[in-house]
Design an enzyme around this catalytic site. Sequence first.
Site, PDB file in Angstrom:
ATOM      1  CG  ASP A  57      -1.898   1.065   1.322  1.00  0.00           C
ATOM      2  OD1 ASP A  57      -1.719   2.084   0.627  1.00  0.00           O
ATOM      3  OD2 ASP A  57      -2.877   0.913   2.085  1.00  0.00           O
ATOM      4  CG  HIS A  58       3.197   4.097  -3.139  1.00  0.00           C
ATOM      5  ND1 HIS A  58       4.184   4.452  -2.247  1.00  0.00           N
ATOM      6  CD2 HIS A  58       3.693   4.365  -4.366  1.00  0.00           C
ATOM      7  CE1 HIS A  58       5.219   4.935  -2.907  1.00  0.00           C
ATOM      8  NE2 HIS A  58       4.951   4.888  -4.207  1.00  0.00           N
TER       9      HIS A  58
END
Length: 520
Positions: A492-493
Site C-alpha cells: 500500500d503506497h
Amino acid sequence: MKITVPDIGDFQDIAVIEVLVQPGDTVAVETSLLTLESDKATMEVPSPVAGRIAAVHVKAGDKVSMGSHIVDLEDAATSSSETKSPVGESVVPVSPPPAASTSGEVMEVRVPDIGDFNDVAIIEVLVQPGDAIVAEAPLLTLESDKATMEVPAPFAGIVQEVLVKTGIKINMGDLIARVTVTDAPIIALQVAEEPPISPAPSGPVPELRNAPLPPVVEPAISSKPHASPSVRRFARELSADLSKIKGSGPRGRILKSDVQAYVKAVLKSGDESSGRGLPKVPPIDFSQFGDIELHPLSRIRQLSSSYLHRNWVVAPHVTQFIEADITDMEDFRQSLAEEAKKEGYRMTPLAFFIRAAVMALKQFPHFNASLHEDEKCLVYKKYFNIGVAVDTPSGLLVPVLRNADKKGLADIARELAEISARAREGKIKAEEMQGGCFTISSLGGIGGLFFTPILNLPEVAILGVSRAATRPHWDGKAFVPRLMLPLSLSYDHRVIDGADGARFIMYYSELLSDIRRLAL
Ligand code: CAO
C-alpha cells in the site's frame, strides 16, 4: 393553526428527542412532527391536518405534556386543530437476561410483556440465523392498529434459529428465536454492508458469514440499527443504508437528522458503496451473438468481488518483483520431507515462506502495521498472524495462521494442511479468517510466473509466490543451474515507499536463499 401535544396517556414531562419538521416544511395529515421518548416508550406525534409549518415552538431536549404548544401551521387544509393521538412506538422493555445463562448456552427468546396487546402482527423480522446481536438489538417490529413496537434482544449472542416470520400474529410468551449466549463483545463481519445476494447454489447460509478471502478482516460490531419506523421509512425513501449511519440520539438511536447528514455527505463525496462514482459497464444481451447459459456465483465469490474491488480502489497498489534462489532451501526441505511423511504431514515449501515472512516483518515493522482509520497514524502489531489464500470450490478464503513466530516449520506445515483442508470443506469459521497481519498467496502448486496480488486491507502488504523453476544463473564466472522462485510483493503506497518495498523483498529473498538464517 396552533398544534398542541394530544392526550399521551399517563405520560408527563416527556422528553422531545427529535423535532422532525422545520418552518417552511409542508406536512400531510399524519406526518410525524416530533419524537418523544420516556423510559418506557417512544412516540411520534403526527400532524392532525395538512399544511405548512409556520413556527416550531419546541426543540430537542425540551419536556412536554398534553397541551404543550408544538407548532403553528398555516394554509391548514381543515379547521380541526385537535391533534391526533400519537402513534406509539413502544420500545418494548427488555426482558431480564436469563438468570442462569452461561456463555455458549442456547437460550429461548420469547415475546415479553407487551401490555394490553394481543395477536399483534409482525411487520418486520430484523434478524436471521447466524446474526451476531448485542443486548437490546431490535429483533422484531410489531404493529397493532394503535402502535408500532420493537422487541429487543434480552442478551447478546448469536442467533441460531428464528421461529417467526413477517405477517404472523403473536402474543406474550410466544417463542421468537433461539440464541447462543455470548458474554464477550460480539465481533461480526461487515456483511451488512454488502448488497443483497441471491441464494448460493452451494453451501448453507452460514457460509456467507465466513468472510471470504483477501479482503476480510475489519471487525465491526454488528447489530441492527436502532431507529424508529418513520426514520427507517425516511432512510428507505432515500436509499440510505441505516447500517452505515451513526446514531446521535439516546442509546445510539438514529435520528432523521443523522440520515440527512449521511445523505449529504454521500452526495458530497460522490462515493456511495454501489459504484464509488465509477461509470457502470452497460448491460449487454450476449444471446444476440450465440447460445449462452447463466450460472449463479457462489456467495463467497460475490462477497469477495466486492471486497477486492474496494481494496483495489481504496489502496494505491505497487507491485515489486524478484526471483529468489531457493536451491539450498529446497534441498533442506527434501531432507525433511521423508521424516514429515512418516509422521503424517507434508513439509510444504509454504511453511518456509511463512517463516521467512515473520522474520521480514520483524525486520520491517511498518509492514506489520495498518493505517489507522483517521489516516494520521500507523497501528503497529506486536503479533505475527499470517493469512494464507486458499483456493476452494466456492472461491478464495484466507484462513489465518496465528502466532506464526512461535511455531517451528513442522508445526506451521501441519497447521497449514489442517486449515487449508477445512477451508476447502467449507468448515472454516469466520473468526479464523480475522486478525491477519500479512497475507501470502501461493500459486506455486499451479504454475505461472509473476502476478499482481490485491491487498487484503487493512494489511499493508501481500506476497504472491509463483512456481519455482531451474534457470541458468550467472555466479560471476559461469552459468550454473539454480532453482529460482518468482516473488511478487504488492504494498500500500500510502504506507510504504518504493525504497522500503524493494528493501523488504530483497531481504525476504536473501532469507530464502540463506538456509542458515531461515533455519535459525
Ligand atoms: N514452486 C514449486 N513447487 C511448489 C511451489 C513453488 N512455489 N509451491 C508448492 N509447490 C509444490 C508442492 O511442494 C507440491 O508438490 P508435491 O506434491 O510434490 O509435494 C505441489 O506443488 C502442490 O502444492 P499445493 O499448492 O497443493 O500445496 P501448498 O502447500 O504449496 O499450498 C495452498 C497450499 C492452500 C496455498 C494451495 O493449495 C492453494 O490453495 N493455492 C492457491 C492460492 C490462490 O488461489 N491464490 C491466489 C489468490 S489471488 O487471486
